[in-house]
Design an enzyme around this catalytic site. Structure first.
Site, short mmCIF file in Angstrom:
data_model
loop_
_atom_site.label_atom_id
_atom_site.label_comp_id
_atom_site.label_asym_id
_atom_site.label_seq_id
_atom_site.Cartn_x
_atom_site.Cartn_y
_atom_site.Cartn_z
N CYS A 31 0.87 -1.18 0.00
CA CYS A 31 0.00 0.00 0.00
C CYS A 31 0.91 1.23 0.00
CB CYS A 31 -0.88 -0.01 1.24
SG CYS A 31 0.09 0.11 2.74
N HIS A 74 5.60 -6.69 8.61
CA HIS A 74 5.51 -8.08 9.04
C HIS A 74 5.70 -9.00 7.84
CE1 HIS A 74 3.16 -6.25 12.50
NE2 HIS A 74 4.30 -6.67 12.97
N HIS A 103 3.50 2.14 10.97
CA HIS A 103 2.49 2.04 12.02
C HIS A 103 2.50 3.23 12.97
CE1 HIS A 103 2.20 -2.02 10.71
NE2 HIS A 103 3.30 -2.44 11.26
N CYS A 105 2.83 6.40 8.33
CA CYS A 105 1.93 6.61 7.19
C CYS A 105 1.05 7.84 7.46
CB CYS A 105 1.07 5.37 7.00
SG CYS A 105 -0.18 5.61 5.73
N HIS A 117 -1.15 -4.83 18.43
CA HIS A 117 -0.56 -4.38 17.16
C HIS A 117 0.11 -3.02 17.34
CE1 HIS A 117 -0.30 -3.04 12.98
NE2 HIS A 117 -0.40 -4.33 12.64
N GLU A 158 0.42 -0.44 15.49
CA GLU A 158 -0.35 0.76 15.12
C GLU A 158 -1.30 1.15 16.25
OE1 GLU A 158 -2.62 0.63 11.40
OE2 GLU A 158 -4.05 2.00 12.32
N THR A 174 -6.31 0.98 10.94
CA THR A 174 -6.49 1.27 9.50
C THR A 174 -6.65 0.02 8.64
OG1 THR A 174 -4.11 1.37 9.26
CG2 THR A 174 -5.24 3.47 9.54
N ASN A 232 -2.87 -7.51 8.49
CA ASN A 232 -3.75 -7.17 7.36
C ASN A 232 -3.86 -8.34 6.39
OD1 ASN A 232 -2.25 -6.44 4.64
ND2 ASN A 232 -0.89 -5.81 6.30
N SER A 254 1.87 -5.60 2.99
CA SER A 254 3.31 -5.64 3.24
C SER A 254 4.00 -6.70 2.37
CB SER A 254 3.56 -5.93 4.72
OG SER A 254 2.76 -7.02 5.13
S1 SF4 Z 1 -2.99 3.37 6.60
FE1 SF4 Z 1 -1.97 1.42 6.74
S2 SF4 Z 1 -2.85 0.25 5.04
FE2 SF4 Z 1 -3.36 2.38 4.66
S3 SF4 Z 1 -1.76 3.17 3.34
FE3 SF4 Z 1 -1.15 3.60 5.45
S4 SF4 Z 1 0.12 1.87 6.08
FE4 SF4 Z 1 -1.03 1.24 4.27
#
Ligand code: SF4
Length: 578
Positions: free
Chosen positions: A12, A42, A74, A96, A124, A126, A162, A220, A262
């Site tokens: 992503c 991961h 994360h 992100c 997790h 995040e 997310t 994910n 990932s």
């Molecule tokens: S929020 Fe998470 S799944 Fe969405 S783009 Fe960012 S890292 Fe990727």
């Protein structure tokens, strides 16, 4: 076996961004150690790869005082960020932006006195990071049944991890609303996750089974497999192609493949290729055989050679008479030799960009090497039939073509030289390839033939240069992931993917306009208009790359080269009906 690969499979935006940041830092000439704060993603194979690039995973900060440290996608809690700053290390923040938005949302609303509920996995990274942004202790729940355990809350709001399963989040929100009618809902599931899960559900009636590629510990990816199973699809979660149960796939005729956020492209390609080799139900051996022949043709540079012949023929036709058929043959042999030999010298990135091609190269190295040398010799012999100047010019082109990938400084100077080989110069690959084509297609015939009208020769040169540049630039975009891993300095990696794509659009757009003007101005005759077709084809290929319509490196390569075949076929028809 027929394989349907999800358009959304793989990295992503957030993971790609984090990988780019780490790999760019790892490829820099910087002696300071490079760490990631926790595993970057991961995925065991990617972590192993980062280890080979001296990237160390840190679990705690004890005893550290220097170096560079990457905060992964994360994110981390503010308290840990403060500790990182105290170490004096340079912080490279790969959080992100979408995760950062959820962090801000939590901080803003908890400061206003709202109570935070997070739907996600409390272990997790995040979620741990998100919890740190709540000024009052948040509640973390994973499913609707846990709502009953929540105390009475006055002003609750809910956010999601997310990568949460959107169906689960929907159920939790329904249960929360029943308990807290004044609930504020923020659906913070990332759009990439939504689309990925939606696409998997859409595969339900199109495939016999689903293969989900990604780390066994990747949340994910696990959720993606869960979504596929919930849709009623027989689902296999694999980390690599070695985990595939090929016997179980044999009774099927079409397999869907998707991958977690990932999972790198090369791992997806390896899985796809392995499944494609399984003889599926009802698949005819003739079709299977044809596919293998086609694959071998592409992998052995046969398509590049054929495309070069057609391209040279079309360019010769555009330049005006006389068109001597020996020159398209020389161009074909020359480009086959240079392309093949450079691939052998430079196979590092191929393992990641085109695993199938890399494997073919390893297995058939001797044959390809012999073929390349024989092609170069044959091209020289043909050139000799056109006189000594043509022969010497071609010999010079071959030498220049080969030294492109070879070291130009001795090994001991390597650490002091950023540009160790010509191809290390940023953006040199596309330009070198385009100029090599102009040299052999347009310049070489001038050594032994009286050219046609100079304006037509010039138009032909511009046509070859810009269309070849479009071809190489497109491959640079396609090979971005592998080039980044091995630290190649291609244009998309130097100026960014968006800018490189824009540059290609400008290149091909300008070529289109130029051909129209040349046709109307009489610089090159009406044949110039016909050459708009392959230019349009190349623009379509660029769109197919951008929209992810085609994910297979092999098919993409075939499509790009088919534009040169098209140019040659049009030229041949024009010759017949002239
Ligand atoms: S929020 Fe998470 S799944 Fe969405 S783009 Fe960012 S890292 Fe990727």
């Amino acid at each position: 076996m027929k394989v349907k690969l999800a358009r959304t499979a793989g990295f992503c935006m957030g993971v790609r961004r984090a990988m780019e940041l780490v790999l760019t830092a790892a490829n820099q000439k910087d002696d300071r150690p490079l760490y990631t704060y926790g595993p970057l993603i991961h995925n065991t194979q990617v972590l192993d790869l980062l280890k080979t690039k001296s990237v160390t995973v840190l679990k705690d900060l004890g005893g550290l005082s220097g170096g560079r440290i990457v905060i992964r996608a994360h994110g981390i809690p503010p308290a840990e960020r403060a500790k990182l700053k105290e170490t004096g290390m340079e912080i490279l923040d790969a959080t992100c932006p979408k995760v950062a938005r959820v962090q801000s949302l939590i901080r803003l609303h908890t400061r206003k006195g709202h109570e935070c509920i997070i739907v996600g996995d409390s272990d997790h990274a995040e979620v741990i990071g998100l919890m740190g942004y709540s000024v009052t202790p948040p509640w973390v729940i994973q499913e609707a049944s846990q709502v009953a355990e929540l105390p009475d809350l006055q002003k609750p709001f809910v956010v999601a991890q997310t990568t949460q399963n959107d169906a689960v989040f929907g159920d939790v929100v329904d249960a929360l609303k029943a308990k807290f009618p004044n609930l504020l809902v923020f659906d913070t599931i990332c759009n990439a996750t939504h689309l990925r899960q939606k696409e998997v559900r859409s595969f339900k009636d199109q495939v016999d089974a689903m293969v989900v590629v990604g780390g066994y510990h990747s949340g994910n990816t696990q959720r993606l497999a869960e979504v596929a199973r919930e849709s009623g699809l027989k689902t296999f979660h694999v980390e690599t192609e070695k985990d595939l149960d090929l016997k179980a796939l044999e009774p099927m005729s079409c397999i869907g493949v998707t991958a977690g956020a990932s999972t790198p492209n090369w791992m997806i390609q390896n899985v796809v290729r392995t499944i494609e080799r399984v003889r599926g139900q009802g698949e005819s051996s003739l079709l299977n055989g044809c596919r293998k022949v086609f694959e071998s043709l592409v992998l052995a540079s046969g398509l590049v050679a054929g495309g070069a012949f057609c391209f040279a023929y079309a360019a010769g036709f555009l330049a005006g008479p006389p068109l001597e058929i020996v020159f398209p043959f020389i161009a074909m042999l020359y480009l086959y030799a240079v392309h093949g030999l450079n691939r052998i010298v430079d196979k590092g990135a191929g393992v990641y960009n085109d695993p199938e091609g890399a494997e073919f190269l390893t297995t058939h190295r001797g044959v390809l090497l012999g073929g390349g040398i024989a092609a170069a010799a044959a091209a020289l012999l043909l050139a000799l039939t056109r006189g000594l100047p043509t022969f010497l010019a071609l010999a010079a082109f071959i030498v220049v073509g080969l030294i492109y990938s070879l070291p130009i400084f001795p090994d001991r100077l390597r650490s002091r030289r950023t540009y160790f080989r010509i191809k290390d110069i940023p953006g040199s690959r596309s330009l070198a390839d385009a100029f090599a084509r102009v040299a052999v297609i347009n310049v070489l015939p001038l050594f032994s033939t009286d050219p046609g009208p100079y304006s037509a020769v010039a138009v032909s040169m511009v046509f070859v240069l810009l269309l070849s540049y479009g071809r190489s630039g497109l491959f640079d975009l396609l090979h971005l992931q592998g080039d980044l891993i091995v630290g190649k300095e291609t244009l998309p990696l130097t100026i960014g993917q968006k800018q490189a794509t824009l540059l290609l659009r400008v290149d091909l757009g300008f070529l289109g306009v130029f051909l129209v003007v040349s046709g109307f101005a009489g610089w090159a005759g009406p044949f110039a208009f016909w050459m708009l077709i392959p230019v349009g084809g190349m623009i379509l290929c660029l769109a197919a790359f951008e929209k992810r319509w085609i994910r297979s490196a092999l098919i993409m390569e075939a499509l790009v080269e088919s534009n040169f075949f098209l140019a040659g076929i049009i030229a041949f028809c024009a010759y017949l009906f002239r």
